[in-house]
Design an enzyme around this catalytic site. Structure first.
Site, mmCIF file in Angstrom:
data_model
loop_
_atom_site.group_PDB
_atom_site.id
_atom_site.type_symbol
_atom_site.label_atom_id
_atom_site.label_comp_id
_atom_site.label_asym_id
_atom_site.label_seq_id
_atom_site.Cartn_x
_atom_site.Cartn_y
_atom_site.Cartn_z
ATOM 1 N N HIS A 188 -5.730 5.586 4.870
ATOM 2 C CA HIS A 188 -5.399 5.055 3.547
ATOM 3 C C HIS A 188 -6.615 4.258 3.062
ATOM 4 C CE1 HIS A 188 -1.328 6.100 4.563
ATOM 5 N NE2 HIS A 188 -0.782 5.466 3.542
ATOM 6 N N GLU A 216 -6.034 2.503 -2.335
ATOM 7 C CA GLU A 216 -4.685 2.446 -2.938
ATOM 8 C C GLU A 216 -4.681 1.202 -3.834
ATOM 9 O OE1 GLU A 216 -1.524 1.833 -0.090
ATOM 10 O OE2 GLU A 216 0.066 2.212 -1.565
ATOM 11 N N HIS A 254 1.256 13.489 3.053
ATOM 12 C CA HIS A 254 1.302 12.021 3.031
ATOM 13 C C HIS A 254 2.756 11.592 2.906
ATOM 14 C CE1 HIS A 254 -0.622 8.070 1.290
ATOM 15 N NE2 HIS A 254 0.437 7.807 2.061
ATOM 16 N N ASP A 257 4.811 9.835 0.002
ATOM 17 C CA ASP A 257 4.538 8.535 0.626
ATOM 18 C C ASP A 257 5.784 7.990 1.340
ATOM 19 O OD1 ASP A 257 2.854 6.497 1.399
ATOM 20 O OD2 ASP A 257 2.757 5.503 -0.545
ATOM 21 N N ASP A 258 6.659 7.307 0.602
ATOM 22 C CA ASP A 258 7.874 6.715 1.180
ATOM 23 C C ASP A 258 9.050 7.039 0.259
ATOM 24 O OD1 ASP A 258 6.600 4.961 3.380
ATOM 25 O OD2 ASP A 258 5.447 4.470 1.583
HETATM 26 N N1 ADE Z 1 2.931 2.351 4.923
HETATM 27 C C1 ADE Z 1 3.925 3.015 4.326
HETATM 28 N N2 ADE Z 1 3.625 3.255 3.040
HETATM 29 C C2 ADE Z 1 2.393 2.746 2.828
HETATM 30 C C3 ADE Z 1 1.529 2.675 1.714
HETATM 31 N N3 ADE Z 1 1.861 3.179 0.517
HETATM 32 N N4 ADE Z 1 0.347 2.047 1.861
HETATM 33 C C4 ADE Z 1 -0.006 1.518 3.037
HETATM 34 N N5 ADE Z 1 0.772 1.558 4.110
HETATM 35 C C5 ADE Z 1 1.962 2.163 4.020
HETATM 36 ZN ZN ZN Z 2 1.041 5.963 2.604
#
Ligand code: ADE
Ligand code: ZN
Length: 350
Positions: free
Chosen positions: A205, A208, A25, A286-287
């Site tokens: 996803h 969340e 992810h 994630d990011d």
């Molecule tokens: N795009 C990038 N990061 C994300 C996240 N945490 N939730 C949904 N879309 C995303």
């Molecule tokens: Zn994500």
């Protein structure tokens, strides 16, 4: 379950860092570091509404998913050419290899780019070439998952799939990301069915910020093989049983959840509960450029915040990451063995 020899708690951070793992992810646009945003803006003659790297980093204070997405899509606007996508993915893969990631399944958001006039081919060719080169350069395998933006229409997702048809050899699956609340999985039932018929893997996803009903929808309507995040599942006992019984993996992202205020603090994260219920939970970044850490930072900081987590849990998380991946059973066996050897080496050191 495999029983491990005792490993002292103070040795956990080194073990977490050293153990081989898969990352399942990671949004490649979310690995765009501020330094690279400015370098690409310079290279491409693009203007940025920030004074410099530090000013941009200071803007990374998020209150929820949407507050992050606004800045994340703005950051991605510096990506224009095939070489930009190559450099982005190559930088991530080099960094991931230093965290002992041996395999990565990488999300990309084509609609973020095609909406700005960047072609699907430009995006996929750059990312794919980086994945191919990374195997030789960094000893890491990597594959691509195309994510549909759920705040856009299903019609837009179908058009995106059409643009991706010439590149399906370079894409192992599809995902669903972006603003969750108000955009349930059912909105994309038909396009996901088409993707399944094309032989693509399916993930989404769900849970969340959204309710357990969105996880049910991802499972029963989209037929998702993995749930990205999924942390809201703990509010539904029947759903927890379903996820455990069907061994549906959750790709959990603790630092993301902290930064986007899904939990008030890392010490309140529910990873222990997910593992305790026998779910195939994994830890991911994630990011990472926006949330303050790559995969090992996620593991080490989560284990520090949740002191009940042990070496057994570390092994389970790494093992789950391979089980949950879309690689061959033969590759899984090789990595499971390398994981066990790593733990045996650490145990021998006391
Ligand atoms: N795009 C990038 N990061 C994300 C996240 N945490 N939730 C949904 N879309 C995303
Ligand atoms: Zn994500």
């Amino acid at each position: 379950m495999h029983t491990l020899p005792a490993i002292a708690p103070e040795r956990l951070p080194a073990l977490l860092a050293a153990m081989p793992k898969a990352e399942l992810h990671i949004h490649i646009e979310g690995s765009l570091e501020p330094e690279m945003i400015f370098a690409l803006a310079r290279r491409n003659g693009a203007a940025l509404p920030y004074d410099g790297v530090e000013a941009l980093r200071r803007a990374y204070a998020f209150s929820d998913l949407q507050s992050f997405l606004d800045i994340y899509y703005a950051g991605a606007s510096v990506l224009l050419h095939e070489q930009d996508f190559y450099d982005l993915a190559s930088a991530y893969l080099a960094r991931a290899a230093t965290d002992n990631v041996v395999h990565a399944e990488i999300f990309f958001d084509p609609q973020t780019h095609t909406a700005r006039g960047v072609s699907m081919g430009t995006v996929v060719r750059g990312l794919h070439r980086a994945c191919v080169d990374a195997r030789a350069e960094f000893g890491i395998s990597a594959t691509l998952i195309m994510s549909f933006l759920r705040h856009l229409s299903e019609e837009d997702a179908f058009a995106t799939l059409e643009q991706a048809m010439p590149f399906l050899d370079c894409i192992i699956g599809v995902g669903l990301d972006s603003s969750e609340l108000g955009h349930p999985p059912e909105k994309f039932a038909r396009v996901f069915e088409r993707c399944r018929r094309l032989g693509l893997h399916v993930v989404a996803h769900a849970g969340e910020e959204g309710p357990p009903a969105y996880i049910w929808g991802a499972l029963d309507v989209l037929r998702a093989e993995r749930i990205d995040h999924g942390v809201q599942a703990v509010h539904d006992a029947a759903l927890m049983r379903r996820l455990a019984q069907d061994r549906i993996p959750l790709t959990v992202c603790p630092l993301s959840n902290q930064k986007l205020c899904v939990f008030p603090d890392l010490s309140r994260h529910n990873l222990v509960q997910l593992l305790g219920a026998g779910l195939v939970a994994t830890v991911n970044s994630d990011d990472p450029a926006y949330f303050g850490g790559y995969i090992n930072d996620n593991l080490i900081r989560t284990f520090a915040a949740l002191a009940v987590l042990t070496a057994q849990n570390a092994w389970q998380l790494a093992r789950n990451s391979f089980e949950a991946s879309f690689v061959t059973d033969a590759d899984k066996r090789v990595w499971h063995q390398r994981l066990d050897e790593c733990f045996e080496r650490h145990a021998a050191r006391g």
